[in-house]
Structures are given as C-alpha cells and as structure tokens.
Motif scaffolding. Structure first.
Motif, PDB file in Angstrom:
ATOM      1  N   ASP A   1       0.828  -1.201   0.000  1.00  0.00           N
ATOM      2  CA  ASP A   1       0.000   0.000   0.000  1.00  0.00           C
ATOM      3  C   ASP A   1       0.863   1.253   0.000  1.00  0.00           C
ATOM      4  O   ASP A   1       1.782   1.390   0.811  1.00  0.00           O
ATOM      5  N   GLY A   2       0.564   2.160  -0.929  1.00  0.00           N
ATOM      6  CA  GLY A   2       1.287   3.423  -0.995  1.00  0.00           C
ATOM      7  C   GLY A   2       2.513   3.406  -1.883  1.00  0.00           C
ATOM      8  O   GLY A   2       3.090   4.460  -2.157  1.00  0.00           O
ATOM      9  N   VAL A   3       2.925   2.216  -2.332  1.00  0.00           N
ATOM     10  CA  VAL A   3       4.104   2.093  -3.195  1.00  0.00           C
ATOM     11  C   VAL A   3       3.635   1.796  -4.618  1.00  0.00           C
ATOM     12  O   VAL A   3       2.854   0.863  -4.825  1.00  0.00           O
ATOM     13  N   PRO A   4       4.092   2.563  -5.603  1.00  0.00           N
ATOM     14  CA  PRO A   4       3.637   2.318  -6.982  1.00  0.00           C
ATOM     15  C   PRO A   4       4.008   0.920  -7.463  1.00  0.00           C
ATOM     16  O   PRO A   4       5.087   0.404  -7.152  1.00  0.00           O
ATOM     17  N   ALA A   5       3.106   0.318  -8.218  1.00  0.00           N
ATOM     18  CA  ALA A   5       3.426  -0.950  -8.875  1.00  0.00           C
ATOM     19  C   ALA A   5       4.520  -0.698  -9.901  1.00  0.00           C
ATOM     20  O   ALA A   5       4.650   0.412 -10.416  1.00  0.00           O
ATOM     21  N   PRO A   6       5.328  -1.710 -10.228  1.00  0.00           N
ATOM     22  CA  PRO A   6       6.387  -1.507 -11.226  1.00  0.00           C
ATOM     23  C   PRO A   6       5.884  -0.918 -12.539  1.00  0.00           C
ATOM     24  O   PRO A   6       6.567  -0.098 -13.157  1.00  0.00           O
ATOM     25  N   SER A   7       4.702  -1.314 -12.966  1.00  0.00           N
ATOM     26  CA  SER A   7       4.163  -0.803 -14.230  1.00  0.00           C
ATOM     27  C   SER A   7       3.798   0.673 -14.152  1.00  0.00           C
ATOM     28  O   SER A   7       3.678   1.347 -15.178  1.00  0.00           O
ATOM     29  N   ALA A   8       3.607   1.178 -12.930  1.00  0.00           N
ATOM     30  CA  ALA A   8       3.164   2.560 -12.728  1.00  0.00           C
ATOM     31  C   ALA A   8       4.204   3.399 -11.995  1.00  0.00           C
ATOM     32  O   ALA A   8       3.879   4.435 -11.432  1.00  0.00           O
ATOM     33  N   ASN A   9       5.437   2.949 -12.023  1.00  0.00           N
ATOM     34  CA  ASN A   9       6.502   3.617 -11.267  1.00  0.00           C
ATOM     35  C   ASN A   9       7.434   4.359 -12.230  1.00  0.00           C
ATOM     36  O   ASN A   9       8.119   3.739 -13.040  1.00  0.00           O
ATOM     37  N   ALA A  10       7.445   5.685 -12.134  1.00  0.00           N
ATOM     38  CA  ALA A  10       8.315   6.484 -12.998  1.00  0.00           C
ATOM     39  C   ALA A  10       9.731   6.584 -12.454  1.00  0.00           C
ATOM     40  O   ALA A  10      10.639   7.031 -13.156  1.00  0.00           O
ATOM     41  N   HIS A  11       9.938   6.176 -11.205  1.00  0.00           N
ATOM     42  CA  HIS A  11      11.227   6.355 -10.539  1.00  0.00           C
ATOM     43  C   HIS A  11      12.013   5.050 -10.532  1.00  0.00           C
ATOM     44  O   HIS A  11      11.505   4.009 -10.126  1.00  0.00           O
ATOM     45  N   LEU A  12      13.244   5.128 -10.969  1.00  0.00           N
ATOM     46  CA  LEU A  12      14.143   3.977 -10.922  1.00  0.00           C
ATOM     47  C   LEU A  12      15.529   4.471 -10.539  1.00  0.00           C
ATOM     48  O   LEU A  12      16.129   5.271 -11.257  1.00  0.00           O
TER      49      LEU A  12
ATOM     50  N   ASP B   1       6.286   8.644 -19.156  1.00  0.00           N
ATOM     51  CA  ASP B   1       5.491   9.863 -19.024  1.00  0.00           C
ATOM     52  C   ASP B   1       4.025   9.455 -18.961  1.00  0.00           C
ATOM     53  O   ASP B   1       3.413   9.128 -19.980  1.00  0.00           O
ATOM     54  N   PHE B   2       3.449   9.493 -17.762  1.00  0.00           N
ATOM     55  CA  PHE B   2       2.092   8.985 -17.587  1.00  0.00           C
ATOM     56  C   PHE B   2       1.018   9.958 -18.061  1.00  0.00           C
ATOM     57  O   PHE B   2      -0.174   9.678 -17.923  1.00  0.00           O
ATOM     58  N   ALA B   3       1.454  11.084 -18.645  1.00  0.00           N
ATOM     59  CA  ALA B   3       0.494  11.963 -19.307  1.00  0.00           C
ATOM     60  C   ALA B   3       0.160  11.432 -20.699  1.00  0.00           C
ATOM     61  O   ALA B   3      -0.827  11.857 -21.305  1.00  0.00           O
ATOM     62  N   LYS B   4       0.984  10.504 -21.193  1.00  0.00           N
ATOM     63  CA  LYS B   4       0.775   9.944 -22.529  1.00  0.00           C
ATOM     64  C   LYS B   4      -0.063   8.665 -22.444  1.00  0.00           C
ATOM     65  O   LYS B   4       0.127   7.854 -21.524  1.00  0.00           O
ATOM     66  N   PRO B   5      -0.957   8.474 -23.405  1.00  0.00           N
ATOM     67  CA  PRO B   5      -1.816   7.278 -23.388  1.00  0.00           C
ATOM     68  C   PRO B   5      -1.029   5.969 -23.340  1.00  0.00           C
ATOM     69  O   PRO B   5      -1.453   5.020 -22.666  1.00  0.00           O
ATOM     70  N   LEU B   6       0.100   5.897 -24.053  1.00  0.00           N
ATOM     71  CA  LEU B   6       0.886   4.664 -24.069  1.00  0.00           C
ATOM     72  C   LEU B   6       1.248   4.223 -22.663  1.00  0.00           C
ATOM     73  O   LEU B   6       1.009   3.061 -22.283  1.00  0.00           O
ATOM     74  N   PHE B   7       1.793   5.122 -21.885  1.00  0.00           N
ATOM     75  CA  PHE B   7       2.270   4.756 -20.555  1.00  0.00           C
ATOM     76  C   PHE B   7       1.116   4.600 -19.569  1.00  0.00           C
ATOM     77  O   PHE B   7       1.219   3.836 -18.610  1.00  0.00           O
TER      78      PHE B   7
ATOM     79  N   ALA C   1      10.005  -1.883 -21.742  1.00  0.00           N
ATOM     80  CA  ALA C   1       8.852  -2.164 -22.599  1.00  0.00           C
ATOM     81  C   ALA C   1       8.267  -0.874 -23.161  1.00  0.00           C
ATOM     82  O   ALA C   1       7.973  -0.780 -24.363  1.00  0.00           O
ATOM     83  N   GLY C   2       8.109   0.128 -22.318  1.00  0.00           N
ATOM     84  CA  GLY C   2       7.586   1.410 -22.787  1.00  0.00           C
ATOM     85  C   GLY C   2       8.506   2.069 -23.794  1.00  0.00           C
ATOM     86  O   GLY C   2       8.048   2.666 -24.791  1.00  0.00           O
ATOM     87  N   HIS C   3       9.805   1.965 -23.553  1.00  0.00           N
ATOM     88  CA  HIS C   3      10.806   2.520 -24.471  1.00  0.00           C
ATOM     89  C   HIS C   3      10.678   1.878 -25.851  1.00  0.00           C
ATOM     90  O   HIS C   3      10.682   2.570 -26.888  1.00  0.00           O
ATOM     91  N   MET C   4      10.550   0.559 -25.890  1.00  0.00           N
ATOM     92  CA  MET C   4      10.476  -0.157 -27.171  1.00  0.00           C
ATOM     93  C   MET C   4       9.171   0.135 -27.906  1.00  0.00           C
ATOM     94  O   MET C   4       9.149   0.236 -29.130  1.00  0.00           O
ATOM     95  N   LEU C   5       8.083   0.276 -27.156  1.00  0.00           N
ATOM     96  CA  LEU C   5       6.801   0.553 -27.801  1.00  0.00           C
ATOM     97  C   LEU C   5       6.707   2.007 -28.260  1.00  0.00           C
ATOM     98  O   LEU C   5       6.043   2.305 -29.256  1.00  0.00           O
ATOM     99  N   GLN C   6       7.376   2.894 -27.544  1.00  0.00           N
ATOM    100  CA  GLN C   6       7.391   4.298 -27.959  1.00  0.00           C
ATOM    101  C   GLN C   6       8.271   4.507 -29.186  1.00  0.00           C
ATOM    102  O   GLN C   6       7.990   5.368 -30.023  1.00  0.00           O
ATOM    103  N   TYR C   7       9.322   3.689 -29.285  1.00  0.00           N
ATOM    104  CA  TYR C   7      10.246   3.783 -30.413  1.00  0.00           C
ATOM    105  C   TYR C   7      10.353   2.406 -31.080  1.00  0.00           C
ATOM    106  O   TYR C   7      11.359   1.704 -30.917  1.00  0.00           O
ATOM    107  N   PRO C   8       9.325   1.983 -31.806  1.00  0.00           N
ATOM    108  CA  PRO C   8       9.321   0.622 -32.375  1.00  0.00           C
ATOM    109  C   PRO C   8      10.409   0.389 -33.410  1.00  0.00           C
ATOM    110  O   PRO C   8      10.823  -0.742 -33.627  1.00  0.00           O
ATOM    111  N   ASP C   9      10.890   1.462 -34.047  1.00  0.00           N
ATOM    112  CA  ASP C   9      11.998   1.340 -34.981  1.00  0.00           C
ATOM    113  C   ASP C   9      13.293   1.469 -34.179  1.00  0.00           C
ATOM    114  O   ASP C   9      13.627   2.543 -33.683  1.00  0.00           O
ATOM    115  N   SER C  10      14.025   0.373 -34.047  1.00  0.00           N
ATOM    116  CA  SER C  10      15.205   0.370 -33.183  1.00  0.00           C
ATOM    117  C   SER C  10      16.335   1.246 -33.700  1.00  0.00           C
ATOM    118  O   SER C  10      17.332   1.451 -32.994  1.00  0.00           O
ATOM    119  N   SER C  11      16.205   1.795 -34.912  1.00  0.00           N
ATOM    120  CA  SER C  11      17.252   2.673 -35.427  1.00  0.00           C
ATOM    121  C   SER C  11      17.047   4.123 -35.025  1.00  0.00           C
ATOM    122  O   SER C  11      17.904   4.963 -35.293  1.00  0.00           O
TER     123      SER C  11
END
Length: 355
Positions: free
Chosen positions: A15-26, A87-93, A67-77
């Motif tokens: 309780d009170g700790v963000p789940a890994p999927s919802a945690n912006a801090h690492l 960025d949880f203001a974006k629909p993807l995240f 995972a979010g990085h790869m989906l935001q930038y699907p072209d690895s180049s």
C-alpha cells in the motif's frame, strides 16, 4: 497523473508504493540501463532477457521502462540513447500502468477465486496465455513483450510450457524473466536467456528511491540512515520495514538476542504482536531478520578464517530455515514458532556457537 487508473493489485503489492508498471522512478543500475538502451538501438536485442538479482531492487520496474521505451520507439534505429522514465500523461504509458496495453502481457501469481488469496506459484494455465497472446497479436508486426514476475514462481509444468516457446520465439517478441533466485529456474530456460545481473542498491540510490516513495507510505527521510542500513539495498524491504513496523521488530528482536538472560515476557509480547493471522508480513520480517543475524555471524567467522565456527553458524542457519519451512507447510502456530525460533537463536548467540 495516474491516480485515476485502476492499477491491479499483485501478490507483492505494498500500500502506498507504486506498482512496477506505474513507477516512474528507478534508482541505480545505470550500467544495465545503458546496456539495454545500446543493445536495442543496435537492433541486436536478445529475444529473452533474465533480470537476476535481489528482490526489490528495481528489476520489474526497469522491465516496464524498457517495454515502454520499445513501444514508444518501435523502430530500433531511431530511439534515444537512454531509456527515459515513463510519461504517464501519454496514453501509451497510462495503458501500460493500467495493465491494458495490448502489446504487453504481464504474468505473475494469479488470484485464487475460491479463497480470494493469491496462489503460491504460477501454474501452467498462466503460461499457456503466452502462446495465445503471441498468436493473436503478431499479425501487425509490432513488438510483443511478455514479462514474467517472478519466473522463479513457475511450477514444473509452467516452466516446461515456457521452454517450448523460448525454443522457437516468434519475430519481434521479447521475454523478460524476473528472478530473485535464478537457481530455481530450469537450466534449459537459463541457457536460452541473456542474463543481466542486478546488485543491491548503493546508499545514494536508496536515498533517491526512498525520497520518491516516502510520501506515499508516510516516511520521513530524517530516519533514513538506520533504514537504509537494514534494507540491504532493497527498496521493497525498506518499504516493508516502514509500512509494517519492521524497524521496531528488528530492534526488539536484537534486544532479546543480546540480553544475557532470555527475556521471556518480551519474547511473548513480540510473539503475540507478530504471530496473529493479520500479521503475516510482520512475521516474515521477523524471520528474515533472525536469519540475517545468523548469516552475518557465519560471514564474520568466514572472513576471519575461522572455518569451524563459520560452518557451525551456516549449519544452524540451514536447520532454522528448515524449521521455518516445516512450520509453514504444516500450518503450525506462529506465536509458538516465534518463541521457539528466538529462544534457539538467543541460546546460540549467548553461547557464541550454535548447539
């Protein structure tokens, strides 16, 4: 903001700790983060990654960041040189945080609908979802990411089912296996993964992490030094110590162990406080602390070259751990177990060597 999202509870939620999927801090793990960003940018990402290391140091959080990085930038180049915080203001995240993004399958211990409690492991039915997930969504050519957290919890049938998929992975699919104890994984699964080692967090990283989660669990950083010392580089352990009185449990246990005569009234009070049905986490914190004290004594003797006492303390650790497992397996009275365990430990510490 993600406060309006329905973040699903997992077996290890706090309780009170963000789940890994919802945690912006690492905090920490700069070397691992840099390696992953560089590898993805080169187009040479391995199809299966094993994130191995102590529990609660950020492995699952980084898995979702990647995972979010790869989906935001699907072209690895074209991705940036670093894996940015979500960025949880974006629909993807927001979709990732809510567990509803169609390109991510997060597998952990399922909820037992009959008992209302989480199962003690990951059954084969959960792993069978992987094949359906990959088959159903692979037609659009986008990345599909499977996160298994922790992979250690898979039973034998589940592990064998996963192995079949790892042997013939589909294109643009990534598996991220989280492991706190990789020795429990099948060697054949380990051999098909690229292993990335995660270490306990340094004090500076712990301070950064605690500053981020502290407000959610009512923690004042003024007391951070003692907490960091006992947390062994694990943010999860620190959060549990804060949220469930772990520091007080450790201090009371130490006071009993260090007193020349066994303080039965204090031990009984401790057993009453942590041996009830609603105090499972406190009970586990007590057990972890006692085992930690014993392991520290074994390490100290080993570092001094005192092999016989080091072996004696190591054997005592194994016996006590076996007793703990039997207590759990047979659902024995926890209050009585606390008294037995702490009395055995007290006798060993006062004698200077276990019996």
């Amino acid at each position: 903001m993600i406060g309006d999202l329905n973040i699903q509870e997992t077996h290890d939620s706090i309780d009170g700790v963000p789940a890994p999927s919802a945690n912006a801090h690492l905090a920490g793990h700069e070397d691992v983060r840099a390696f992953l960003a560089r590898t993805y940018g080169s187009g040479k990402m391995h199809h299966a990654l094993l994130f191995e290391g102590p529990r609660g140091v950020g492995k699952a959080t980084l898995a979702f960041h990647l995972a979010g990085h790869m989906l935001q930038y699907p072209d690895s180049s074209t991705p940036p040189a670093e894996i940015a915080a979500p960025d949880f203001a974006k629909p993807l995240f927001r979709q990732i945080a809510g567990g509803i993004h169609p390109a991510i399958l997060h597998i952990d211990r399922p909820l037992d609908q009959k008992t209302g409690k989480f199962k003690t492991g990951i059954p084969v039915e959960e792993i069978r979802r992987v094949s359906h997930f990959l088959a159903r969504t692979s037609h659009d050519g986008a990345w599909r990411i499977v996160i298994i957290d922790p992979a250690d919890d898979m039973n034998r049938n589940a592990a064998n089912a996963l192995l079949k998929t790892l042997e013939e992975p589909p294109a643009r699919a990534l598996f991220i296996l989280i492991s706190h104890s990789a020795g429990r994984l099948l060697p054949t699964i380990r051999s098909r993964c690229q292993t990335l080692q995660f270490k306990p967090l340094e004090a500076a990283a712990m301070q950064k992490a605690l500053a981020a989660i502290g407000p959610g669990i009512g923690f004042d950083m003024a007391g951070g030094e003692a907490l960091i010392e006992r947390s062994e580089g694990s943010v999860r352990k620190a959060a549990l110590l804060i949220a469930h009185g772990g520091l007080e449990i450790a201090q009371t246990t130490d006071a009993i162990l260090e007193k020349k005569r066994f303080d039965l009234p204090k031990a009984q009070a401790l057993a009453t406080a942590i041996g009830g049905r609603e105090a499972e986490i406190q009970y586990d914190l007590f057990l972890d602390h006692v085992l930690e004290r014993i392991a520290d004594r074994a390490r100290l003797h080993a570092e001094e070259g005192a092999i016989l006492p080091a072996n004696a303390w190591s054997a005592f650790w194994e016996r006590l751990r076996r007793d703990i497992i039997e207590t759990q397996a047979f659902n024995l009275d926890k209050k009585q177990a606390v008294l037995i365990f702490i009395e055995k430990a007290h006798r060993a510490f006062q004698n200077g060597v276990p019996e």
